[in-house]
Design an enzyme around this catalytic site. Structure first.
Site, PDB file in Angstrom:
ATOM      1  N   ASP A 471       0.863  -1.189   0.000  1.00 27.09           N
ATOM      2  CA  ASP A 471       0.000   0.000   0.000  1.00 27.09           C
ATOM      3  C   ASP A 471       0.901   1.241   0.000  1.00 27.09           C
ATOM      4  OD1 ASP A 471      -2.261   1.572   0.287  1.00 27.09           O
ATOM      5  OD2 ASP A 471      -2.432   1.251   2.451  1.00 27.09           O
ATOM      6  N   GLU A 474       2.835   5.037  -3.976  1.00 23.99           N
ATOM      7  CA  GLU A 474       2.891   5.964  -5.134  1.00 23.99           C
ATOM      8  C   GLU A 474       4.229   6.676  -5.241  1.00 23.99           C
ATOM      9  OE1 GLU A 474       0.450   5.838  -2.766  1.00 23.99           O
ATOM     10  OE2 GLU A 474      -0.701   4.535  -4.094  1.00 23.99           O
ATOM     11  N   ASP A 547      -8.859   4.313  -2.196  1.00 22.18           N
ATOM     12  CA  ASP A 547      -9.823   4.759  -1.173  1.00 22.18           C
ATOM     13  C   ASP A 547     -11.091   5.345  -1.780  1.00 22.18           C
ATOM     14  OD1 ASP A 547      -7.869   3.933   0.511  1.00 22.18           O
ATOM     15  OD2 ASP A 547      -7.165   5.939   1.043  1.00 22.18           O
TER      16      ASP A 547
HETATM   17  C1  NOJ Z   1      -4.649   3.402   2.537  1.00 21.88           C
HETATM   18  C2  NOJ Z   1      -5.255   2.266   1.781  1.00 21.88           C
HETATM   19  O1  NOJ Z   1      -5.793   2.712   0.576  1.00 21.88           O
HETATM   20  C3  NOJ Z   1      -6.299   1.583   2.651  1.00 21.88           C
HETATM   21  O2  NOJ Z   1      -6.859   0.524   1.927  1.00 21.88           O
HETATM   22  C4  NOJ Z   1      -5.652   1.115   3.943  1.00 21.88           C
HETATM   23  O3  NOJ Z   1      -6.636   0.535   4.752  1.00 21.88           O
HETATM   24  C5  NOJ Z   1      -5.023   2.290   4.658  1.00 21.88           C
HETATM   25  N1  NOJ Z   1      -4.074   2.925   3.787  1.00 21.88           N
HETATM   26  C6  NOJ Z   1      -4.318   1.882   5.934  1.00 21.88           C
HETATM   27  O4  NOJ Z   1      -3.293   1.036   5.692  1.00 21.88           O
END
Ligand code: NOJ
Length: 801
Positions: A471, A474, A547
Site C-alpha cells: 500500500d 505511489e 480509497d
Molecule cells: C490506505 C489504503 O488505501 C487503505 O486501503 C488502507 O486501509 C489504509 N491505507 C491503511 O493502511
C-alpha cells in the site's frame, strides 16, 4: 528531418531531426507494432530510459526503403503490408496500411523536446528567482530544484555510483561539477485517422470512453495518494498506464507512450483539415525522459491486446484462492478478532478464502513485525486458517520507520537501500510510522535485499499461507508535495525521482513478488496486491482502486475504472466492496457485493473509522443476499480461472468492454454499465438505489442465450473451454501439469475433449456442479474415460480449493 542521414540497421532505421540535435529511430516490431523513439544526439548527460517495463528487447523486422521522393522516404518490412513514411520538412511520420494512413505523428509540427542545458550562471551563483520555473519551481512550501548534481557518467553501474556516493558523504563540502539540466520535457502529437472513440489511460475515476479534452483539463498520469478521490475527474490517481486504445468498427489501434515521469495525455476528436473524415488528435507531454512511442496496429482488439502483452508481459496466473472472496478491514484488532470473523463465515455458511491484516498488526508500523500483545501467536493463527485451506494477507508498505533501534532500519540504511535527497543524504518523509525513509526499489540490488526479507527465517511469524499487500507506494509522503516524494530526490544511478516517479510502486510490487517466489524455492505462485502500478504491473499480480467512498456513484464508477484497466493489460483489479470510507446502507452493501462478485479482484474492505460490516451484521435478508452473491462467485470460479489462463497465455482480458466482443456494434462504444466476462457472460450490475429491474442491451445479432463456458447460437449450439491445474504452483508452467478441455454442445449433445494435457491433475468438484446444474434437462452429457480417470484422481474441499 535530414533524410540524408537515414541509416538502416539490422534492427531498424535512424535519422537525424531538428538540425541534427535529435536522433529519430524507427523499428518494426514483430506482429504489427511500430516503435518510434526520439532522443538527444549528444545530451550533456544521458536522459532516463524506462527500464524493466518491457519484457525484453522487442524482436524487430528488417526495414527496407520502398521509395524515396523529394523530401519523403517510405520504409516497409515483411510482406510490405505496412509502410512508415517520413517527411522531412515539416517533419512528420505516417503509418500506412494498404494505402490508408492510419496514424500521423507530429501532424502539426508541434514536437517538443527540451534539450538539457547548463543553467544560466546567475542562477548558480546567487539564489536568484526563476519566474518561469525552468530551473526551480515553487509549489506551496516546496521548492523543486531541476538541477541535480552530477554523478559519474557510467553511473548505470551501481558500484561506481556507490563509490562516488561515499565520496560525497565523506567530504560533504566538496562541490562536484554541477551538471544542471533544467527543463527537460518531451512531447508529440498524433492524429488517429477515422477514430472518434478512445479508451485507456488509467487510472482515472472517469468514463470508459475518454472525454474530448480540447479546451479543458488533460488526463494526468502522475501516481498520487488521493484519499476519497473525486469522480469524473482527470487528475492522476494511484497508478498509471500510458496506453491509449482507439477503436472504430473496422480497426482497433493502441498508442503506448513509454515514459515514467509526470505525463499528460490530451485528446480531442476533430475534423481533419485535409480530408472529411473524423479523427482524434492525441498530445502526449512528459516532464523528462525520452520519446518512446509504440503504435500497436491491431487491427482487431484482441491483436492490440496481444501486441501490447508481447511488449509488457501477460497477466500473471493468480493462485486459485485469490480469485475467491477476500475479507479485509482496517484493522482486525487481534488474533481473537481474526478467529471470530473467520468463524462467522462458517457459522453463516458464507464461503471465503482470505482474511487481511492492515497496518495495526505490526509493532508500531514496522513492517515485517507483529504487535506482540495483539498478535502473540501469528503462526498458530495462520495454521488455524490453513486447516480450513484459508490464507492470510498482511500489509507491507514502502516507508520504513526511521528507528535507529530497529535492525531492519539500520540494515537498510547501511546497505544504501534508501532514496536520497538532492544533496546525497538519506531522504526523510512522514507516513504512518512518523519519520520514515523510503526503500529505493528502482535498484535491483535493493529489490533483491527486500525480497530476501520475506524468507521464512527472516520474516518471523510468517508461513507459506501468508501473502502480501503493498500500500502507499505511489509513494505516499504525508509531508511531501502533493503528498508524494519531491521530484528532485535521487535514486540509484543518480536518476531523479522525477524521471521514474510512476514506476516506484511497480518496482515495489516486483520486489515483493520476487520475495514470495523465492521463499518457496521458486515453486509457488505469489499473491501480492499493490495500490500503485504502471504498464507491466500485470506480470506481478493484482491492484485495487484505492480509497473509494460508500456511495452509489463510487459503485457505478468502479465499472469503467476497472474496464479501463482491463484493456490496458491490468486484468486482476477490483474496487473495495462496500466502499472504503463511510458506512454503506444495507441496500448499497448488497448491490456492491453483487457487483464485486462480477469483478476480477473481489475484496470487502473498510476504513478504521467505519462501523463493522461483516456480511452477517445487517439481519437475515442482507446475510442471505450477500451469501448468494459470494456463492455465485464460487460457482463461477472455474470460469474465472479459465479466463485468467486465457489472459495469461493470450492477453484476452477476463472482463471486457462490450465493443471488444462486438467490435462493429457502435451502440456499445459508449457503454459504461455493461461488460462481458469472457465471451460468454454479460454483466450489468445494479448501481442505483431502489432498482428492481434493469434494461440490458443484448449485443450479438445471432447469439441469444448466454451460458457458462460458451454461448448458444440461435441453432442451440455452443462451445467453450475449461482450464484446470493444481491452483497454486508453477507446475502448470514447469511440468506442464494442467488440463485444457473444450466443451461442445451440438444438436443437443454435450461432449468434451482435451485441447492440451500432459499430466493428470486434481479436479475441483465445483466444476462438475456448474456444468451439471446449468445444463437444461434436454442436454445429454457424455463423459469419456479420460475425464473419468481425472475425476477419480482426487477431490479437494472448502473454499476455492
Ligand atoms: C490506505 C489504503 O488505501 C487503505 O486501503 C488502507 O486501509 C489504509 N491505507 C491503511 O493502511
Amino acid at each position: 528531418a535530414s533524410l540524408d542521414t537515414l541509416a538502416l540497421t539490422e534492427r531498424g532505421a535512424s535519422l537525424e531531426v531538428f538540425e541534427e540535435r535529435l536522433l529519430l529511430q524507427i523499428w518494426a516490431v514483430q506482429n504489427g507494432t511500430v516503435r518510434v523513439a526520439i532522443d538527444e544526439l549528444q545530451p550533456i548527460k544521458p536522459r532516463y530510459k524506462v527500464v524493466d517495463v518491457l519484457v525484453g528487447e522487442p524482436r524487430c523486422e528488417q526495414l527496407r526503403i520502398e521509395w524515396r521522393r523529394a523530401g519523403c522516404v517510405s520504409l516497409t518490412w515483411g510482406p510490405g503490408q505496412h509502410q512508415v513514411r517520413v517527411s522531412a520538412s515539416p517533419f512528420c511520420l505516417e503509418v500506412v496500411c494498404e494505402e490508408e494512413v492510419i496514424v500521423t505523428l507530429n501532424p502539426k509540427g508541434r514536437l517538443c523536446f527540451e534539450t538539457l542545458q547548463d543553467p544560466p550562471s546567475s542562477l548558480i551563483s546567487q539564489d536568484e528567482e526563476d519566474p518561469l520555473g525552468l530551473w526551480q519551481e515553487n509549489f506551496k512550501q516546496f521548492r523543486d530544484i531541476k538541477a541535480n548534481g552530477e554523478f559519474p557518467k557510467n553511473y548505470a553501474d551501481e558500484d561506481v555510483f556507490f563509490q562516488h556516493y561515499s565520496i560525497i558523504k565523506l567530504k560533504p563540502c566538496i562541490t562536484v561539477n554541477i551538471c544542471d539540466t533544467g527543463p527537460s520535457s518531451v512531447g508529440i502529437d498524433l492524429s488517429l485517422h477515422g477514430f472518434t472513440n478512445v479508451y485507456g489511460l488509467p487510472e482515472h475515476a472517469d468514463s470508459l470512453r475518454l472525454k474530448d479534452t480540447s479546451g479543458s483539463e488533460p488526463y494526468r498520469l502522475y501516481n498520487l495518494d488521493v484519499f476519497g478521490y473525486k469522480i469524473n475527474r482527470r487528475l492522476g490517481l494511484y497508478g498509471s498506464v500510458p496506453l491509449l486504445v482507439a477503436h472504430k468498427p473496422d480497426r482497433t489501434l493502441g498508442v503506448f507512450w513509454l515514459n515514467a515521469s509526470e505525463t499528460l495525455g490530451d485528446n480531442g476528436p476533430t475534423v481533419k483539415w485535409s480530408r472529411l473524415s473524423p479523427e482524434t488528435n492525441v498530445s502526449w507531454v512528459s516532464e523528462s525522459g525520452q520519446i518512446d512511442c509504440f503504435l500497436l496496429l491491431g487491427p482487431s482488439p484482441a491483436q492490440v491486446f496481444s501486441q501490447y502483452a508481447q511488449l509488457t508481459g501477460y497477466q500473471a496466473l493468480p493462485p486459485l484462492f485469490s480469485l475467491g472472496y477476500h475479507q479485509c478491514r482496517w484493522s482486525y484488532d487481534d488474533e481473537e478478532d481474526v478467529k471470530s470473523v473467520d468463524a462467522g463465515f462458517d457459522l453463516h455458511a458464507i464461503p471465503y478464502d482470505v482474511i487481511w491484516l492492515d497496518i495495526d498488526h505490526t509493532e508500531r508500523k514496522r513492517y515485517f513485525t507483529w504487535d506482540s500483545k495483539l498478535f502473540p501467536n501469528p503462526i498458530d493463527m495462520q495454521l488455524h486458517l490453513q486447516r480450513k485451506k484459508r490464507k492470510l494477507v498482511v500489509i507491507n508498505d514502502p516507508h520504513i520507520k526511521a528507528d535507529p533501534h530497529w535492525p531492519f532500519f539500520f540494515a537498510a540504511r547501511d546497505g544504501h537501500h534508501f532514496v536520497n535527497d538532492r544533496d546525497g543524504n538519506v531522504y526523510y518523509g512522514t507516513c504512518w510510522p512518523g519519520n520514515s525513509c523510503y526503500l529505493d526499489f528502482s535498484s535491483s540490488r535493493t529489490r533483491s535485499w527486500y525480497a530476501s526479507q520475506f524468507s521464512f527465517d527472516k520474516y518471523k511469524g510468517s508461513t507459506e499461507s501468508l501473502f502480501v499487500w503493498n500500500d502507499m507506494n505511489e509513494p505516499s509522503v504525508f509531508n511531501g508535495p502533493e503528498q508524494t516524494m519531491p521530484k528532485d530526490a535521487v535514486h540509484c544511478g543518480g536518476w531523479e525521482h522525477r524521471d521514474l516517479h510512476n514506476l516506484y510502486g511497480f518496482f515495489q510490487h516486483m520486489a515483493t513478488v520476487e520475495g514470495l517466489i523465492t521463499r518457496s524455492g521458486g515453486l509457488e505462485r505469489p499473491f501480492v496486491l499493490s495500490r500503485s502500478f504502471f504498464a507491466g504491473s500485470q506480470r506481478m499480480g493484482a491492484i485495487w482502486t484505492g480509497d473509494n467512498i460508500a456511495t452509489w456513484e463510487y459503485l457505478k464508477i468502479s465499472i469503467p475504472m476497472l474496464l479501463s484497466l482491463s484493456i490496458t493489460g491490468i486484468h486482476f483489479s477490483g474496487a473495495d466492496v462496500g466502499g472504503f470510507w463511510q458506512d454503506p446502507d444495507p441496500e448499497l452493501l448488497v448491490r456492491w457485493y453483487q457487483a464485486g462478485a462480477l469483478q476480477p479482484f473481489f475484496r470487502g474492505h473498510s476504513a478504521k473509522q467505519t462501523k463493522r460490516r461483516e456480511p452477517w451484521l445487517f439481519g437475515d435478508t442482507v446475510t442471505s443476499a450477500v451469501r448468494s452473491a459470494i456463492q455465485q462467485r464460487y460457482y463461477l470460479l472455474p470460469y474465472w480461472y479459465t479466463l485468467f489462463h486465457l489472459a495469461h497465455t493470450s492477453a484476452l482480458p477476463p472482463t471486457r468492454p462490450l465493443w471488444v466482443e462486438f467490435p462493429k456494434e457502435t451502440e456499445t462504444f459508449i457503454m459504461d454499465n455493461q461488460y462481458m466476462i469472457g465471451s460468454a457472460l454479460l454483466a450489468c450490475p445494479v448501481t442505483d438505489p431502489g432498482v428492481t429491474e434493469v434494461k440490458v442491451f443484448l449485443p450479438g445479432s445471432d447469439e441469444v442465450s448466454l451460458k457458462f463456458y460458451g454461448y448458444l447460437s440461435l441453432q442451440g449450439n455452443a462451445e467453450g473451454m475449461l482450464y484446470l491445474d493444481d491452483g497454486h504452483s508453477f507446475n502448470y508452467r514447469d511440468k506442464k501439469q494442467f488440463s485444457l478441455r473444450t466443451f461442445t454442445l451440438w444438436s443437443g449433445r454435450l461432449t468434451s475433449s482435451y485441447c492440451k494435457a500432459t499430466k493428470k491433475i486434481c479436479l475441483c468438484p465445483q466444476t462438475f456442479v456448474v456444468l451439471l446444474v446449468l445444463r437444461p434437462p434436454t442436454w445429454k452429457l457424455s463423459v469419456d474415460h479420460r475425464m473419468q480417470s481425472i475425476c477419480d484422481h482426487g477431490l479437494c474441499c472448502g473454499g476455492s480449493e
